[in-house]
Design a protein around this motif. Structure first.
Motif, PDB file in Angstrom:
ATOM      1  N   MET A   1      44.003  35.874  35.941  1.00 54.06           N
ATOM      2  CA  MET A   1      45.398  35.494  35.880  1.00 54.06           C
ATOM      3  C   MET A   1      46.055  35.645  37.252  1.00 54.06           C
ATOM      4  SD  MET A   1      46.369  37.152  32.176  1.00 54.06           S
ATOM      5  CE  MET A   1      47.900  36.308  31.908  1.00 54.06           C
ATOM      6  N   VAL A   2      45.820  36.797  37.912  1.00 59.04           N
ATOM      7  CA  VAL A   2      46.345  37.054  39.250  1.00 59.04           C
ATOM      8  C   VAL A   2      45.267  37.818  40.008  1.00 59.04           C
ATOM      9  CG1 VAL A   2      48.107  38.257  40.605  1.00 59.04           C
ATOM     10  CG2 VAL A   2      48.745  37.159  38.451  1.00 59.04           C
ATOM     11  N   THR A   3      44.963  37.367  41.224  1.00 57.74           N
ATOM     12  CA  THR A   3      43.949  38.047  42.016  1.00 57.74           C
ATOM     13  C   THR A   3      44.589  38.776  43.190  1.00 57.74           C
ATOM     14  OG1 THR A   3      43.524  36.222  43.546  1.00 57.74           O
ATOM     15  CG2 THR A   3      42.296  36.207  41.452  1.00 57.74           C
ATOM     16  N   ALA A   4      43.791  39.585  43.842  1.00 57.32           N
ATOM     17  CA  ALA A   4      44.258  40.290  45.039  1.00 57.32           C
ATOM     18  C   ALA A   4      44.739  39.300  46.089  1.00 57.32           C
ATOM     19  CB  ALA A   4      43.139  41.166  45.598  1.00 57.32           C
ATOM     20  N   ASP A   5      44.150  38.114  46.114  1.00 59.80           N
ATOM     21  CA  ASP A   5      44.579  37.087  47.068  1.00 59.80           C
ATOM     22  C   ASP A   5      46.026  36.658  46.812  1.00 59.80           C
ATOM     23  OD1 ASP A   5      42.030  37.136  48.197  1.00 59.80           O
ATOM     24  OD2 ASP A   5      41.323  35.504  46.916  1.00 59.80           O
ATOM     25  N   ASP A   6      46.453  36.730  45.552  1.00 59.77           N
ATOM     26  CA  ASP A   6      47.821  36.342  45.189  1.00 59.77           C
ATOM     27  C   ASP A   6      48.848  37.431  45.479  1.00 59.77           C
ATOM     28  OD1 ASP A   6      46.849  33.909  44.032  1.00 59.77           O
ATOM     29  OD2 ASP A   6      46.368  35.010  42.189  1.00 59.77           O
ATOM     30  N   THR A   7      48.389  38.671  45.675  1.00 60.26           N
ATOM     31  CA  THR A   7      49.307  39.809  45.783  1.00 60.26           C
ATOM     32  C   THR A   7      49.134  40.586  47.081  1.00 60.26           C
ATOM     33  OG1 THR A   7      47.786  41.313  44.656  1.00 60.26           O
ATOM     34  CG2 THR A   7      49.340  40.073  43.263  1.00 60.26           C
ATOM     35  N   ASN A   8      48.569  39.947  48.083  1.00 61.13           N
ATOM     36  CA  ASN A   8      48.315  40.612  49.355  1.00 61.13           C
ATOM     37  C   ASN A   8      47.483  41.887  49.156  1.00 61.13           C
ATOM     38  OD1 ASN A   8      48.470  40.707  52.160  1.00 61.13           O
ATOM     39  ND2 ASN A   8      50.302  41.988  52.128  1.00 61.13           N
ATOM     40  N   GLY A   9      46.570  41.853  48.186  1.00 63.50           N
ATOM     41  CA  GLY A   9      45.669  42.970  47.934  1.00 63.50           C
ATOM     42  C   GLY A   9      46.209  44.050  47.016  1.00 63.50           C
ATOM     43  N   SER A  10      47.457  43.956  46.618  1.00 59.23           N
ATOM     44  CA  SER A  10      48.095  45.036  45.856  1.00 59.23           C
ATOM     45  C   SER A  10      47.513  45.229  44.466  1.00 59.23           C
ATOM     46  CB  SER A  10      49.594  44.783  45.723  1.00 59.23           C
ATOM     47  OG  SER A  10      50.207  44.836  46.980  1.00 59.23           O
ATOM     48  N   LEU A  11      47.236  44.147  43.747  1.00 57.37           N
ATOM     49  CA  LEU A  11      46.732  44.301  42.387  1.00 57.37           C
ATOM     50  C   LEU A  11      45.977  43.073  41.955  1.00 57.37           C
ATOM     51  CD1 LEU A  11      48.640  42.630  40.066  1.00 57.37           C
ATOM     52  CD2 LEU A  11      50.275  44.294  40.882  1.00 57.37           C
ATOM     53  N   GLY A  12      45.191  43.260  40.907  1.00 60.91           N
ATOM     54  CA  GLY A  12      44.509  42.179  40.212  1.00 60.91           C
ATOM     55  C   GLY A  12      44.834  42.307  38.744  1.00 60.91           C
ATOM     56  N   PHE A  13      44.993  41.187  38.071  1.00 64.48           N
ATOM     57  CA  PHE A  13      45.437  41.180  36.677  1.00 64.48           C
ATOM     58  C   PHE A  13      44.640  40.125  35.936  1.00 64.48           C
ATOM     59  CE2 PHE A  13      48.671  39.785  33.478  1.00 64.48           C
ATOM     60  CZ  PHE A  13      48.809  40.984  32.816  1.00 64.48           C
ATOM     61  N   ALA A  14      44.025  40.490  34.809  1.00 67.05           N
ATOM     62  CA  ALA A  14      43.178  39.564  34.071  1.00 67.05           C
ATOM     63  C   ALA A  14      43.285  39.817  32.581  1.00 67.05           C
ATOM     64  CB  ALA A  14      41.722  39.715  34.514  1.00 67.05           C
ATOM     65  N   LYS A  15      42.909  38.823  31.808  1.00 69.60           N
ATOM     66  CA  LYS A  15      42.836  38.950  30.351  1.00 69.60           C
ATOM     67  C   LYS A  15      41.377  38.868  29.953  1.00 69.60           C
ATOM     68  CE  LYS A  15      44.316  36.779  26.050  1.00 69.60           C
ATOM     69  NZ  LYS A  15      45.015  35.627  25.461  1.00 69.60           N
ATOM     70  N   GLY A  16      40.975  39.744  29.028  1.00 69.64           N
ATOM     71  CA  GLY A  16      39.599  39.744  28.558  1.00 69.64           C
ATOM     72  C   GLY A  16      39.524  39.653  27.053  1.00 69.64           C
ATOM     73  N   ILE A  17      38.428  39.089  26.585  1.00 69.79           N
ATOM     74  CA  ILE A  17      38.118  39.034  25.154  1.00 69.79           C
ATOM     75  C   ILE A  17      36.803  39.768  24.964  1.00 69.79           C
ATOM     76  CG2 ILE A  17      37.564  37.551  23.203  1.00 69.79           C
ATOM     77  CD1 ILE A  17      39.271  35.378  24.605  1.00 69.79           C
TER      78      ILE A  17
END
Length: 132
Positions: A1-17
């Motif tokens: 959903m959001v990678t470190a590339d999108d947040t200047n390295g601050s966080l990564g955000f994903a959804k899992g099943i």
């Protein structure tokens, strides 16, 4: 959903099943803290030496270098959100994970799948640990 590339390295955000019976083996992250928000389903968590159950609406925080794992002990898929701080580990799943296919159950990751990923996990400073 959001990678470190999108947040200047601050966080990564994903959804899992996670399908029934699925979940990672016990491990610890050396580079990042990890947090989970459970959307639905029933998961058994191991955090350090403690084992407990979570369900939809629960939140679990895993400090870096802490042994953890989760397992779907329910009868339906569990859905959860992952947050990594700092970001970066989400790239491991982008590179090595399975693309979801509408109407199909995601495959379980067995020992052979983890064995094939050992080098990638070491590169991410993730250590596989014993359950107990």
């Amino acid at each position: 959903m959001v990678t470190a590339d999108d947040t200047n390295g601050s966080l990564g955000f994903a959804k899992g099943i996670v399908p029934p019976g699925g979940g990672p083996v016990a491990h610890a992250h050396g580079n990042e803290d990890e947090a989970f928000y459970i959307l639905n389903g029933e998961l058994e968590f191991l955090l350090g030496d403690r084992t407990f159950m979570v369900e939809g609406g629960d939140f679990v925080f895993i400090p870096r270098n802490t042994r953890h794992r989760f397992k779907n002990v329910g009868t339906t898929d569990a859905e959860l959100l992952f947050l990594y701080t700092p970001g970066g580990h989400e790239r491991f799943f982008i590179k090595n994970g399975d693309e979801p296919i509408e109407g199909q159950v995601p495959p379980l990751w067995g020992p052979e799948r983890y064995a094939a990923l050992v080098d990638g996990l070491l590169d991410e400073d993730v250590t596989i640990l014993p359950e107990g």
